[in-house]
Design a protein around this motif. Structure first.
Motif, PDB file in Angstrom:
ATOM      1  N   LEU A 110       0.568  -0.998   0.108  1.00 60.45           N
ATOM      2  CA  LEU A 110       0.340   0.046  -0.489  1.00 60.45           C
ATOM      3  C   LEU A 110       0.489   1.402  -0.046  1.00 60.45           C
ATOM      4  N   ALA A 111       1.854   1.218   0.574  1.00 61.85           N
ATOM      5  CA  ALA A 111       2.347   2.548   0.905  1.00 61.85           C
ATOM      6  C   ALA A 111       3.175   2.507  -0.757  1.00 61.85           C
ATOM      7  N   ILE A 112       3.802   1.494  -1.381  1.00 54.72           N
ATOM      8  CA  ILE A 112       4.248   1.730  -2.408  1.00 54.72           C
ATOM      9  C   ILE A 112       3.854   1.779  -3.254  1.00 54.72           C
ATOM     10  N   GLY A 113       2.472   1.903  -3.498  1.00 51.94           N
ATOM     11  CA  GLY A 113       1.211   2.151  -4.737  1.00 51.94           C
ATOM     12  C   GLY A 113       0.916   0.872  -5.222  1.00 51.94           C
ATOM     13  N   GLU A 114       1.246   0.004  -4.920  1.00 57.68           N
ATOM     14  CA  GLU A 114       1.120  -1.364  -5.469  1.00 57.68           C
ATOM     15  C   GLU A 114      -0.671  -1.855  -4.641  1.00 57.68           C
ATOM     16  N   LEU A 115      -1.463  -1.512  -5.404  1.00 59.58           N
ATOM     17  CA  LEU A 115      -2.976  -1.590  -4.746  1.00 59.58           C
ATOM     18  C   LEU A 115      -3.394  -2.738  -5.010  1.00 59.58           C
ATOM     19  N   SER A 116      -3.558  -3.247  -5.754  1.00 62.71           N
ATOM     20  CA  SER A 116      -3.806  -5.458  -5.823  1.00 62.71           C
ATOM     21  C   SER A 116      -3.093  -5.802  -5.089  1.00 62.71           C
ATOM     22  N   LYS A 117      -1.705  -5.616  -4.576  1.00 61.25           N
ATOM     23  CA  LYS A 117      -1.441  -6.722  -3.952  1.00 61.25           C
ATOM     24  C   LYS A 117      -1.789  -6.475  -2.659  1.00 61.25           C
TER      25      LYS A 117
END
Length: 195
Positions: free
Chosen positions: A96-103
């Motif tokens: 979430l912090a690095i913007g990988e929403l689906s992961k």
């Protein structure tokens, strides 16, 4: 003679490596996560980091806020299938912090099925909403390159230019900056926006 020399050197290197790994664990146990992460990561690069220490390194990255590295490690930990649910939580937070929403969502959904220590319902709902957001230009406040001891900075940019904030009054070095001093350095076309 060469064989014995090589054997002695390799044994010394192995003893040094074990000592360094022990140091990493000592720092980890003392909550010195930044130092421990540096020592653990040197083992990771050599490919000789035991799995339990690999998990400790992931936790170190999580605690110190190195979410990019944390996501990489927790991704591989989560794929093993035998990891504690908290590593899926960490994986969700890091992604979430690095913007990988689906992961991040997948990690939180998996965590929610396995453990209820942290309620991640709102995190999952937030990720669903974030996926609908439109891209907006990045707005950043920055200090002027010619900044003195005052807290002068730029504000948001608009079609007419950017808003600039100038601090007036006494600064930390005892200098007094008043409006006339600011006006003397500000071009006329920008002065109309100064309040």
């Amino acid at each position: 003679k060469r064989f014995i020399l090589l054997l002695v050197i390799s044994l010394n290197l192995s003893a040094f490596a074990q000592s360094s790994l022990k140091q990493a664990n000592n720092y980890f146990d003392k909550y010195e996560y930044a130092v421990a992460s540096n020592l653990f990561s040197s083992y990771l690069e050599s490919g000789k980091l035991p799995y339990d220490d690999f998990k400790k390194l992931a936790y170190c990255y999580y605690v110190i806020g190195d979410f990019s590295n944390c996501a990489k490690l927790t991704d591989s930990i989560a794929k093993r299938g035998d990891s504690e649910p908290f590593f899926h939580y960490m994986n969700g937070e890091a992604n979430l912090a690095i913007g990988e929403l689906s992961k991040a969502k997948n990690a939180f959904v998996y965590y929610q099925k396995k453990d209820k220590e942290f309620d991640v319902t709102h995190k999952i709902e937030t990720i669903d909403l974030m996926a609908t957001w439109e891209e907006t230009p990045h707005v950043e406040n920055g200090l002027f390159g010619t900044n003195s001891t005052k807290a002068d900075m730029t504000g948001p940019s608009y079609s007419f230019g950017s808003i600039e904030f100038y601090e007036v009054g006494e600064d930390s070095s005892g200098n007094f900056i008043n409006r006339e001093v600011v006006d003397a350095f500000m071009p006329e076309e920008r002065r109309k926006f100064f309040c």
